[in-house]
Design a protein around this motif. Structure first.
Motif, PDB file in Angstrom:
ATOM      1  N   ASN A  82       0.819  -1.209   0.000  1.00 40.40           N
ATOM      2  CA  ASN A  82       0.000   0.000   0.000  1.00 40.40           C
ATOM      3  C   ASN A  82       0.856   1.264   0.000  1.00 40.40           C
ATOM      4  N   LEU A  83       1.904   1.283   0.813  1.00 39.03           N
ATOM      5  CA  LEU A  83       2.801   2.442   0.837  1.00 39.03           C
ATOM      6  C   LEU A  83       3.411   2.660  -0.539  1.00 39.03           C
ATOM      7  N   SER A  84       3.709   1.536  -1.218  1.00 40.37           N
ATOM      8  CA  SER A  84       4.300   1.616  -2.547  1.00 40.37           C
ATOM      9  C   SER A  84       3.344   2.281  -3.543  1.00 40.37           C
ATOM     10  N   ASP A  85       2.040   1.998  -3.403  1.00 33.41           N
ATOM     11  CA  ASP A  85       1.060   2.659  -4.272  1.00 33.41           C
ATOM     12  C   ASP A  85       1.031   4.167  -4.027  1.00 33.41           C
ATOM     13  N   VAL A  86       1.231   4.559  -2.786  1.00 30.62           N
ATOM     14  CA  VAL A  86       1.225   5.994  -2.465  1.00 30.62           C
ATOM     15  C   VAL A  86       2.438   6.687  -3.078  1.00 30.62           C
ATOM     16  N   ALA A 123       7.367   2.982   9.480  1.00 28.93           N
ATOM     17  CA  ALA A 123       8.396   3.876  10.020  1.00 28.93           C
ATOM     18  C   ALA A 123       9.465   4.191   8.975  1.00 28.93           C
ATOM     19  N   LEU A 124       9.666   3.290   8.013  1.00 33.58           N
ATOM     20  CA  LEU A 124      10.666   3.535   6.959  1.00 33.58           C
ATOM     21  C   LEU A 124      10.344   4.796   6.168  1.00 33.58           C
ATOM     22  N   VAL A 125       9.063   5.139   6.114  1.00 38.00           N
ATOM     23  CA  VAL A 125       8.663   6.321   5.352  1.00 38.00           C
ATOM     24  C   VAL A 125       8.070   7.395   6.259  1.00 38.00           C
ATOM     25  N   GLY A 126       8.206   7.228   7.565  1.00 39.65           N
ATOM     26  CA  GLY A 126       7.698   8.238   8.497  1.00 39.65           C
ATOM     27  C   GLY A 126       6.194   8.228   8.651  1.00 39.65           C
TER      28      GLY A 126
END
Lengths: 341, 341
Positions: A82-86, A123-126
């Motif tokens: 999901n973070l990757s889609d963002v 946390a890797l992306v805050g």
């Protein structure tokens, strides 16, 4: 205690509010979260005045297996996709929300691991795990929604690629697909097996430990998060994360942009470990690279004149036409046809 | 064609992209959606600079039954329980996102009905179904996330109730619980049964059609959406939507605010239809009103001096202390103890 999920307490012993309290207690909130878990809804900062949103549903047995991945890895992977889609929109992730369907007999230590996996990947992306929902279910269900902020930038969609531009790649391709093939070939590949520990797991592979990097890639994707917002700043005109396979996903850009994309196979990274695993299993490593999903590499179109940093590698170009062509392969050959839209 | 889900086309016949195209084709997007379905993520306006977010997971068999509710009702209910959480913060809903786990043999007409239910419930508050995810699953899984905008207002949390304030209610209580009790008592209660059509369904109830309003309340909640943002403007100091039962949910306000809440049972609405259904089933209608969930009424604390519009009815008051007390009932009596936190 190596396997913390071999704990005797089950989630049903805690009750709904006990489970929620336990999860929330493991989740620090970053400043973008104005109101975190515990109310009807959370409140997040959206400083840009726009918010990027994506959601995925993951089901045990279909998207992950408890005997193949640790709870931490499952949480990380669900968050990562999901973070990757963002970031593929050029946005900075701010938070995820997790709907959890949990069996009553699930060990609490397993849930702790899952929670920590969500938390640590975010946390890797805050980003924070800012809320969620708990329901009882037969098998584990994960409904993950991720939000992000564009920081004043235009979103990088799939429709902006133009003839004359270059196609560039950040991140890995084919590693997760190779890891899955190794797990399938090995049979039993739980956390205590050779593939997890590097020792002899007794599977069909003679030296599974040599391919630990690939199995790990299946269990835990490592998307090049920072490259997404960076690409937007560099002037990317179209971008997505590779979740269904490079050719299929480039097909989405080609279709949405009304262009043809030509991929140079010689420019695609095929590291030694991928070639060795393919030789071991009698597979074509380029097949994994062209069609394997789940590594969540980013592919983007850039104006030809752009100077790309080393994270980005040019793998093709945009032309007039439609569909995706791999140079040197006839389109009707090799089964690539169904990736065209 | 009364039962459009008796259609011969199954979702598996359409394939993933066919399903998505079919769903998206039924979903108009309101102007708050800057980028709708079809990319890695959607982009929504967040004019306030903050965004309200809530998520729920709903599982077939646990949260809904295909033989008890139409697909439209299931979609509406899944949307309603999330939209209700957004308005309970005092925010205006902007969009929902839906993760759909669908069996391959699900009739396409059923999916159309579900989609329309999501869409039509959202349209009541001007919100869009702005994105989602499709996966194959054995039983239907719905992961719904709703977002909202605060319009410059402070979020109304659970923690702002203060001694001396009044507790007020907007919307219905006990109707959905009564409807569920009626459905359970009737046995077969599918769309073609007496409870759905008003005809004699052959169940244990002699005149189920007389209680259609209650069964409908179980199938389709009608949250008082407009009252949420209106309460924030009126100066509500704490608010939530009643999803677990009035006493339990007031317990959340009492606990979060560090106060005691005293409910006047005589002030609670017990309409004739509720009393009649309770008599039919040998139940206590006040039990449904005090402990029934799923109607998604709003309860809020207001300063004593506030002049409330007719949608809000004062049902109690805030005092020093802790927990929830129903006047005239001993706390140790009647099983209310476990609603205190």
């Amino acid at each position: 205690m190596e396997h913390t999920w071999r704990c005797d307490i089950r989630v049903t012993d805690l009750g709904e509010f006990g489970i929620i309290a336990r999860i929330v207690g493991r989740l620090p909130q970053f400043p973008a979260v104005l109101l975190g878990p515990g109310d009807d809804a959370a409140v997040l900062r959206a400083p840009d005045g726009r918010v990027v949103v994506t959601t995925d549903l993951l089901l045990e047995g279909r998207h992950f297996r408890r005997d193949w991945s640790s709870p931490d890895e499952i949480g990380r992977k669900a968050a990562a996709q999901n973070l990757s889609d963002v970031v593929a929109m050029g946005a900075d992730p701010t938070a995820i929300f997790v709907g959890l369907g949990l069996p009553g007999d699930l060990p609490v230590g397993w849930l702790d691991g899952l929670t920590d996996g969500f938390r640590d990947e975010c946390a890797l992306v805050g980003a924070s795990v800012a809320g969620g929902d708990i329901v009882r279910s037969e098998q584990i269900v994960l409904g993950v929604t991720a939000l992000g902020d564009l920081g004043g930038r235009a979103p990088v969609t799939r429709s902006g690629a133009r003839p004359g531009q270059v196609i560039a790649l950040a991140g890995r391709l084919g590693h997760a697909a190779a890891g899955l093939a190794l797990l399938l070939a090995t049979g039993d590949a739980g956390p205590g097996s050779g593939l997890g520990s590097g020792s002899d797991g007794g599977g069909v592979l003679r030296e599974p430990g040599a391919f630990l990097e690939l199995v790990d890639a299946h269990r835990r994707p490592r998307p090049p998060y920072a490259c997404g917002p960076a690409a937007a700043i560099l002037g990317a005109t179209a971008m997505l994360d590779v979740s269904d396979g490079l050719l299929q996903d480039l097909g989405h850009i080609a279709s949405a942009s009304g262009v043809r994309i030509v991929v140079e196979p010689g420019a695609l990274p095929v590291p030694d470990v991928l070639a060795a695993a393919a030789a071991e299993l009698g597979e074509d490593p380029l097949g994994w690279v062209l069609t394997g999903g789940e590594d969540h590499a980013l592919v983007a179109a850039f104006p030809e004149e752009v100077s790309l940093p080393p994270e980005w590698k040019i793998i093709g170009r945009v032309t007039e036409g439609e569909g995706v062509q791999v140079t040197g392969r006839a389109e009707a050959e090799g089964g690539w046809d169904h990736y065209r839209e």
